[in-house]
Design a protein around this motif. Structure first.
Motif, PDB file in Angstrom:
ATOM      1  N   GLU A  25     -15.891  -5.696   1.694  1.00  0.00           N
ATOM      2  CA  GLU A  25     -14.968  -6.168   0.659  1.00  0.00           C
ATOM      3  C   GLU A  25     -13.786  -5.211   0.500  1.00  0.00           C
ATOM      4  N   ASN A  26     -14.072  -3.920   0.568  1.00  0.00           N
ATOM      5  CA  ASN A  26     -13.004  -2.936   0.460  1.00  0.00           C
ATOM      6  C   ASN A  26     -12.067  -3.023   1.667  1.00  0.00           C
ATOM      7  N   VAL A  27     -12.643  -3.215   2.846  1.00  0.00           N
ATOM      8  CA  VAL A  27     -11.834  -3.372   4.068  1.00  0.00           C
ATOM      9  C   VAL A  27     -10.951  -4.612   3.944  1.00  0.00           C
ATOM     10  N   ALA A  28     -11.550  -5.721   3.504  1.00  0.00           N
ATOM     11  CA  ALA A  28     -10.799  -6.973   3.364  1.00  0.00           C
ATOM     12  C   ALA A  28      -9.652  -6.815   2.367  1.00  0.00           C
ATOM     13  N   ALA A  29      -9.904  -6.087   1.273  1.00  0.00           N
ATOM     14  CA  ALA A  29      -8.864  -5.885   0.260  1.00  0.00           C
ATOM     15  C   ALA A  29      -7.702  -5.076   0.836  1.00  0.00           C
ATOM     16  N   THR A  30      -8.029  -4.060   1.640  1.00  0.00           N
ATOM     17  CA  THR A  30      -6.982  -3.258   2.283  1.00  0.00           C
ATOM     18  C   THR A  30      -6.156  -4.107   3.238  1.00  0.00           C
ATOM     19  N   LEU A  31      -6.843  -4.939   4.012  1.00  0.00           N
ATOM     20  CA  LEU A  31      -6.144  -5.810   4.964  1.00  0.00           C
ATOM     21  C   LEU A  31      -5.309  -6.862   4.241  1.00  0.00           C
ATOM     22  N   ASP A  32      -5.811  -7.314   3.081  1.00  0.00           N
ATOM     23  CA  ASP A  32      -5.040  -8.278   2.273  1.00  0.00           C
ATOM     24  C   ASP A  32      -3.648  -7.736   1.957  1.00  0.00           C
ATOM     25  N   GLU A  33      -3.570  -6.443   1.640  1.00  0.00           N
ATOM     26  CA  GLU A  33      -2.288  -5.829   1.287  1.00  0.00           C
ATOM     27  C   GLU A  33      -1.298  -5.922   2.438  1.00  0.00           C
ATOM     28  N   THR A  34      -1.784  -5.699   3.650  1.00  0.00           N
ATOM     29  CA  THR A  34      -0.882  -5.756   4.807  1.00  0.00           C
ATOM     30  C   THR A  34      -0.404  -7.179   5.066  1.00  0.00           C
ATOM     31  N   VAL A  35      -1.275  -8.164   4.845  1.00  0.00           N
ATOM     32  CA  VAL A  35      -0.871  -9.554   5.063  1.00  0.00           C
ATOM     33  C   VAL A  35       0.103  -9.999   3.983  1.00  0.00           C
ATOM     34  N   ARG A  36      -0.101  -9.528   2.755  1.00  0.00           N
ATOM     35  CA  ARG A  36       0.874  -9.836   1.694  1.00  0.00           C
ATOM     36  C   ARG A  36       2.238  -9.253   2.054  1.00  0.00           C
ATOM     37  N   ALA A  37       2.231  -8.052   2.632  1.00  0.00           N
ATOM     38  CA  ALA A  37       3.494  -7.446   3.060  1.00  0.00           C
ATOM     39  C   ALA A  37       4.141  -8.273   4.173  1.00  0.00           C
ATOM     40  N   MET A  38       3.332  -8.851   5.046  1.00  0.00           N
ATOM     41  CA  MET A  38       3.858  -9.730   6.081  1.00  0.00           C
ATOM     42  C   MET A  38       4.536 -10.945   5.458  1.00  0.00           C
ATOM     43  N   ALA A  39       3.874 -11.526   4.465  1.00  0.00           N
ATOM     44  CA  ALA A  39       4.419 -12.718   3.814  1.00  0.00           C
ATOM     45  C   ALA A  39       5.726 -12.413   3.093  1.00  0.00           C
ATOM     46  N   VAL A  40       5.784 -11.264   2.408  1.00  0.00           N
ATOM     47  CA  VAL A  40       7.011 -10.869   1.712  1.00  0.00           C
ATOM     48  C   VAL A  40       8.146 -10.670   2.719  1.00  0.00           C
ATOM     49  N   ALA A  41       7.835  -9.999   3.841  1.00  0.00           N
ATOM     50  CA  ALA A  41       8.853  -9.766   4.867  1.00  0.00           C
ATOM     51  C   ALA A  41       9.359 -11.082   5.448  1.00  0.00           C
ATOM     52  N   ALA A  42       8.439 -12.033   5.607  1.00  0.00           N
ATOM     53  CA  ALA A  42       8.833 -13.345   6.122  1.00  0.00           C
ATOM     54  C   ALA A  42       9.756 -14.052   5.140  1.00  0.00           C
ATOM     55  N   ASP A  43       9.424 -13.979   3.848  1.00  0.00           N
ATOM     56  CA  ASP A  43      10.273 -14.596   2.814  1.00  0.00           C
ATOM     57  C   ASP A  43      11.654 -13.944   2.768  1.00  0.00           C
ATOM     58  N   ASP A  44      11.682 -12.626   3.038  1.00  0.00           N
ATOM     59  CA  ASP A  44      12.948 -11.894   3.004  1.00  0.00           C
ATOM     60  C   ASP A  44      13.697 -11.988   4.327  1.00  0.00           C
ATOM     61  N   ASP A  45      13.099 -12.687   5.287  1.00  0.00           N
ATOM     62  CA  ASP A  45      13.682 -12.802   6.630  1.00  0.00           C
ATOM     63  C   ASP A  45      13.977 -11.416   7.207  1.00  0.00           C
ATOM     64  N   ASP A  46      12.959 -10.548   7.111  1.00  0.00           N
ATOM     65  CA  ASP A  46      13.083  -9.162   7.584  1.00  0.00           C
ATOM     66  C   ASP A  46      12.129  -8.967   8.755  1.00  0.00           C
ATOM     67  N   PRO A  47      12.578  -9.208   9.987  1.00  0.00           N
ATOM     68  CA  PRO A  47      11.681  -9.136  11.146  1.00  0.00           C
ATOM     69  C   PRO A  47      11.099  -7.749  11.380  1.00  0.00           C
ATOM     70  N   THR A  48      11.864  -6.704  11.064  1.00  0.00           N
ATOM     71  CA  THR A  48      11.347  -5.347  11.259  1.00  0.00           C
ATOM     72  C   THR A  48      10.176  -5.077  10.326  1.00  0.00           C
ATOM     73  N   ALA A  49      10.326  -5.425   9.046  1.00  0.00           N
ATOM     74  CA  ALA A  49       9.243  -5.232   8.084  1.00  0.00           C
ATOM     75  C   ALA A  49       8.038  -6.100   8.422  1.00  0.00           C
ATOM     76  N   LEU A  50       8.291  -7.292   8.946  1.00  0.00           N
ATOM     77  CA  LEU A  50       7.199  -8.194   9.325  1.00  0.00           C
ATOM     78  C   LEU A  50       6.369  -7.579  10.443  1.00  0.00           C
ATOM     79  N   SER A  51       7.028  -7.066  11.465  1.00  0.00           N
ATOM     80  CA  SER A  51       6.299  -6.459  12.581  1.00  0.00           C
ATOM     81  C   SER A  51       5.595  -5.173  12.151  1.00  0.00           C
ATOM     82  N   ASP A  52       6.237  -4.406  11.238  1.00  0.00           N
ATOM     83  CA  ASP A  52       5.591  -3.194  10.725  1.00  0.00           C
ATOM     84  C   ASP A  52       4.301  -3.539   9.985  1.00  0.00           C
ATOM     85  N   ALA A  53       4.356  -4.583   9.166  1.00  0.00           N
ATOM     86  CA  ALA A  53       3.166  -4.995   8.405  1.00  0.00           C
ATOM     87  C   ALA A  53       2.081  -5.517   9.338  1.00  0.00           C
TER      88      ALA A  53
END
Length: 228
Positions: free
Chosen positions: A109-137
């Motif tokens: 559960e702790n691992v999944a929660a940590t990974l959730d944060e990275t996927v949320r960052a991917m989604a935010v980067a996608a919404d912001d149309d920021d390809p660099t941040a998306l690939s970093d996440a």
């Protein structure tokens, strides 16, 4: 216990700083594949002598990020189909080992929660149309997955592979018609970890790697054997 003379721990050396900056430049495409590194120009840009510069570049040669050509100098590595196959097959082995350790002894559960944060960052980067941040996440997801295994050796083994993977991600990004598809693949892995389904996590991870290889090197497959 008697100890030999020990010097105080020094701050990051000049060669280490140069190596880190060159590594970042390669990873983010400022030094694209195939670029020749000229000592004179780089020494001038870093405002250093050639000694620490050469030491830094040799570190990157040993890491596999630069290649030496006789009588020509040093070049940023090119990533052809065989390289893509090699990177992702090695990553697949490392991340498979990490998943097995997590599923059989980690706090899922702790691992999944940590990974959730990275996927949320991917989604935010996608919404912001920021390809660099998306690939970093995207990369942070896999770094976090390996780190969660608790194995320092797997982390060390993955370090250069993930830098090479970052070199691939800009090209991989262009192959997705919808960013949601990329985010969805990672979310499926997280949910399988939460559910405690080891076989499903491994299957999803294998499919994730296989899909990337086929997008980056059409005609190449992890499951079909070595790249042509």
């Amino acid at each position: 216990m008697a100890l030999p003379d020990i010097e105080p721990v020094s701050r990051e050396s000049t060669a280490e700083i140069i190596a880190r900056q060159l590594r970042d430049a390669i990873m983010y495409g400022s030094l694209p594949p195939g670029t020749q590194l000229g000592e004179t120009e780089l020494a001038s840009r870093f405002q250093v002598s050639r000694g620490p510069l050469r030491e830094a570049m040799q570190r990157l040669v040993s890491e596999g990020l630069l290649r030496a050509e006789r009588h020509r100098g040093l070049f940023v590595i090119d990533l052809g189909p065989a390289d893509v196959y090699d990177i992702y097959s090695a990553r697949s082995a490392i991340e498979r080992a990490a998943v097995i350790r997590i599923m059989r002894g980690g706090d899922r559960e702790n691992v999944a929660a940590t990974l959730d944060e990275t996927v949320r960052a991917m989604a935010v980067a996608a919404d912001d149309d920021d390809p660099t941040a998306l690939s970093d996440a995207d990369l942070k997801f896999h770094e976090a997955l390996i780190a969660a295994s608790g194995s320092p050796r797997l982390v060390r083994m993955a370090r250069t592979l993930l830098i090479e993977t970052r070199m691939c991600l800009a090209e991989l990004q262009r192959t997705y018609q919808a960013v949601e598809e990329r985010v969805g693949e990672h979310n499926q892995i997280i949910e399988a970890i939460r559910a405690g389904d080891e076989d499903l996590v491994l299957s999803l991870l294998e499919a994730h790697m296989e899909d990337a290889v086929r997008r980056l090197a059409p005609g190449t497959s992890l499951t079909a054997g070595a790249a042509p």
